[in-house]
Each structure stands twice: as C-alpha cells, then as structure tokens.
Design a protein around this motif. Structure first.
Motif, PDB file in Angstrom:
ATOM      1  N   THR A   1      -6.376   9.621   1.867  1.00 55.10           N
ATOM      2  CA  THR A   1      -5.398  10.750   2.189  1.00 55.10           C
ATOM      3  C   THR A   1      -3.938   9.723   2.389  1.00 55.10           C
ATOM      4  OG1 THR A   1      -6.705  11.744   3.918  1.00 55.10           O
ATOM      5  CG2 THR A   1      -4.311  11.892   4.218  1.00 55.10           C
ATOM      6  N   GLY A   2      -3.900   8.695   2.502  1.00 57.28           N
ATOM      7  CA  GLY A   2      -2.613   7.910   2.789  1.00 57.28           C
ATOM      8  C   GLY A   2      -2.286   7.807   0.946  1.00 57.28           C
TER       9      GLY A   2
ATOM     10  N   ASP B   1      -3.524  -0.026  12.069  1.00 60.46           N
ATOM     11  CA  ASP B   1      -3.753   1.328  11.876  1.00 60.46           C
ATOM     12  C   ASP B   1      -2.934   2.051  10.545  1.00 60.46           C
ATOM     13  OD1 ASP B   1      -5.433   1.214  13.963  1.00 60.46           O
ATOM     14  OD2 ASP B   1      -4.200   2.271  15.678  1.00 60.46           O
ATOM     15  N   MET B   2      -1.663   1.754  10.243  1.00 58.56           N
ATOM     16  CA  MET B   2      -1.238   2.048   9.281  1.00 58.56           C
ATOM     17  C   MET B   2      -1.674   1.607   7.925  1.00 58.56           C
ATOM     18  SD  MET B   2       2.905   2.167  10.444  1.00 58.56           S
ATOM     19  CE  MET B   2       3.147   0.583  11.237  1.00 58.56           C
ATOM     20  N   LEU B   3      -1.829   0.446   8.066  1.00 60.64           N
ATOM     21  CA  LEU B   3      -2.639  -0.141   6.838  1.00 60.64           C
ATOM     22  C   LEU B   3      -3.856   0.429   6.591  1.00 60.64           C
ATOM     23  CD1 LEU B   3      -2.349  -2.301   4.771  1.00 60.64           C
ATOM     24  CD2 LEU B   3      -3.491  -3.967   6.246  1.00 60.64           C
ATOM     25  N   ALA B   4      -4.497   0.920   7.550  1.00 65.76           N
ATOM     26  CA  ALA B   4      -5.920   1.678   7.071  1.00 65.76           C
ATOM     27  C   ALA B   4      -5.510   3.101   6.477  1.00 65.76           C
ATOM     28  CB  ALA B   4      -6.628   1.704   8.704  1.00 65.76           C
TER      29      ALA B   4
ATOM     30  N   GLU C   1       0.767  -1.278   0.358  1.00 68.68           N
ATOM     31  CA  GLU C   1       0.111  -0.038  -0.027  1.00 68.68           C
ATOM     32  C   GLU C   1       0.949   1.325   0.066  1.00 68.68           C
ATOM     33  OE1 GLU C   1      -3.355   0.382  -0.320  1.00 68.68           O
ATOM     34  OE2 GLU C   1      -3.590  -1.789  -0.139  1.00 68.68           O
ATOM     35  N   MET C   2       2.164   1.121   0.819  1.00 67.23           N
ATOM     36  CA  MET C   2       2.911   2.385   0.576  1.00 67.23           C
ATOM     37  C   MET C   2       3.623   2.571  -0.723  1.00 67.23           C
ATOM     38  SD  MET C   2       4.321   1.725   4.637  1.00 67.23           S
ATOM     39  CE  MET C   2       5.395   3.081   4.639  1.00 67.23           C
TER      40      MET C   2
ATOM     41  N   ALA D   1       1.277   9.043  -3.435  1.00 66.14           N
ATOM     42  CA  ALA D   1       1.441   9.892  -4.725  1.00 66.14           C
ATOM     43  C   ALA D   1       2.482  11.089  -4.761  1.00 66.14           C
ATOM     44  CB  ALA D   1      -0.097  10.003  -5.269  1.00 66.14           C
ATOM     45  N   LYS D   2       2.089  11.648  -3.657  1.00 68.24           N
ATOM     46  CA  LYS D   2       2.944  12.874  -3.845  1.00 68.24           C
ATOM     47  C   LYS D   2       4.348  12.863  -3.055  1.00 68.24           C
ATOM     48  CE  LYS D   2      -1.109  15.653  -3.108  1.00 68.24           C
ATOM     49  NZ  LYS D   2      -1.982  16.495  -2.275  1.00 68.24           N
TER      50      LYS D   2
END
Length: 173
Positions: free
Chosen positions: A122-123, A113-116, A39-40, A128-129
């Motif tokens: 927003t994540g 929580d990080m995965l969510a 996801e990251m 992307a940025k």
C-alpha cells in the motif's frame, strides 16, 4: 558533604559516558529516517514536482498575455526558473535538513511505523501514484485560483491607495 566541584564532575562524567550512546542512537535513527525518505522516493518526487512546476509555469502563458513570437522567451524563462529551483532546493540540499526535521519531530516508533508503511504494498502504491495526485491537485488549484489573482491584485491596489492616503494625511506626525 561534597563540594560543587564534585557535582560538576559527576554531571560531566555522566554526560561523557552517555554521549556515545546518544550519538549511536541518533546515528541509527538518522539512518532509519534516511531509509524512510528512500522508501518514500523523495528524490524522484522532488524531480516530478519540478517538472510539474515547469509545466504549470508554461500553462500561465495566457495569464501573462504571451504572444506567439514571445513563446520561446517564456519557455526559456520557465526552464531557467526550474533550473534555479533544482539548484537551490534540490534533493542534495534538502536531504539532510529534512532528515533533521524528521528526527526532531518523530519518535523511534513513529519512524519505524512509517518505514513499515512505505515498505508495504500500500505504501509503495501510494508513492507510485503520488506524482499523478500531485499533478492533478496542482492543476485543480491552478484552475480554482484563476479568479483569485484579479481579486488579490484589486485588494493590493486598494491597500496601496489607502496606505498612500493615510500617509499623506499623517505626514506631519
């Protein structure tokens, strides 16, 4: 009263009974961390970082006093440097050790929580940025560090001179 062998057997039995549970829990946790890293978009962030690193190296031509005729040599150096980094520190080599680090330092709740977060709008926007933020940060750091290099070289030379003088003065010790 039971003997030491009884207690050892009891402890060993307890370990054997709980080991599959721990391994299953660890396996699920590792899978969650791997999903988090996906996801990251860590793999593409690594590729972007290498591209930016190569551009940063190419931007140092002036610092190295590269002449026009030397530019192809310097460009080859930058390209090969990046290739070495990709080979030695590529995502295929970093994924498992990075997963191990996340599993070691973050609780199940923190990972969830990080995965969510990274699965949220927003994540995803942050991911992307991030390449642009990283590039601008590197360029800013590079421009700020231009005054640093001569000062560090001067400090290194002063230290070398002092160390040499100290060793000469204490050569008999």
């Amino acid at each position: 009263m039971k003997g030491p062998g009884f207690w050892s057997s009891l402890v060993l039995g307890g370990i054997l009974l709980t080991s599959p549970l721990a391994l299953a829990d660890d396996s699920a946790r590792r899978a969650q961390v791997e999903q988090l890293l996906l996801e990251m978009q860590m793999d593409s962030m690594m590729d972007t970082a290498y591209t930016q690193m190569e551009q940063m190296i190419l931007g140092m031509q002036q610092q190295f006093n590269i002449k026009e005729s030397e530019k192809p040599l310097f460009e080859e150096f930058a390209r090969k440097s990046t290739q070495i980094f990709k080979q030695e520190l590529g995502w295929d080599k970093l994924k498992q050790p990075l997963t191990d680090i996340y599993v070691k330092h973050y609780s199940d709740k923190e990972i969830a929580d990080m995965l969510a977060f990274y699965s949220s709008d927003t994540g995803r926007s942050m991911v992307a940025k991030m390449p642009a933020v990283m590039q601008e940060s590197m360029m800013m750091t590079q421009s700020l560090s231009q005054g640093l290099l001569p000062k560090m070289e001067q400090l290194q030379q002063e230290f070398a001179n002092k160390l040499k003088a100290h060793r000469e003065a204490h050569s008999g010790e």
